[in-house]
Design an enzyme around this catalytic site. Sequence first.
Site, PDB file in Angstrom:
ATOM      1  N   ARG A  20       0.827  -1.211   0.000  1.00 23.18           N
ATOM      2  CA  ARG A  20       0.000   0.000   0.000  1.00 23.18           C
ATOM      3  C   ARG A  20       0.856   1.254   0.000  1.00 23.18           C
ATOM      4  O   ARG A  20       0.579   2.197  -0.751  1.00 23.18           O
ATOM      5  CB  ARG A  20      -0.948   0.010   1.212  1.00 23.18           C
ATOM      6  CG  ARG A  20      -2.022  -1.060   1.129  1.00 23.18           C
ATOM      7  CD  ARG A  20      -2.824  -1.149   2.412  1.00 23.18           C
ATOM      8  NE  ARG A  20      -1.942  -1.491   3.520  1.00 23.18           N
ATOM      9  CZ  ARG A  20      -2.109  -1.100   4.777  1.00 23.18           C
ATOM     10  NH1 ARG A  20      -3.130  -0.352   5.123  1.00 23.18           N
ATOM     11  NH2 ARG A  20      -1.252  -1.466   5.708  1.00 23.18           N
ATOM     12  N   ASN A  38      -6.062  -2.699   2.795  1.00 26.48           N
ATOM     13  CA  ASN A  38      -6.070  -4.143   2.950  1.00 26.48           C
ATOM     14  C   ASN A  38      -7.498  -4.629   3.109  1.00 26.48           C
ATOM     15  O   ASN A  38      -8.309  -3.978   3.771  1.00 26.48           O
ATOM     16  CB  ASN A  38      -5.273  -4.560   4.182  1.00 26.48           C
ATOM     17  CG  ASN A  38      -3.785  -4.428   4.004  1.00 26.48           C
ATOM     18  OD1 ASN A  38      -3.273  -4.368   2.900  1.00 26.48           O
ATOM     19  ND2 ASN A  38      -3.066  -4.376   5.110  1.00 26.48           N
TER      20      ASN A  38
END
Length: 92
Positions: A20, A38
Amino acid sequence: MGPVVRRFLVFGKVQGVYFRHSTRLEARKLNIRGIARNLPDGSVEVLAQGAAAAVEELRRWLARGPAQARVDEVREIPAGDVEAIPESFDVF
C-alpha cells in the site's frame, strides 16, 4: 477528456510487504488521487482517479508491485458509487 475512476483488487502476497505504501508513492508520481486498503481476504483494494493513461500505468505497476510483493492477479471491478476521493492518495 476528464479524469477516470478505476477500482482494482490485487491478489497474492500483497499484505505486510509495503504494497500500500509503495502504491501511494507510485500514484503520487502519476498524479493520481485515491486510496489503497487491505481487505480481510488478504488482497489489497486500490481506488484510483486520474488521467486515463496514468491510471493505466498504475494498473501495470500494480501487476508488478514492490520487490517484496508477489502479485498473482490484478482484477478490475466496477468503481460503483464513489462518494469522496481524497485530494491525494491515502492508505487505510
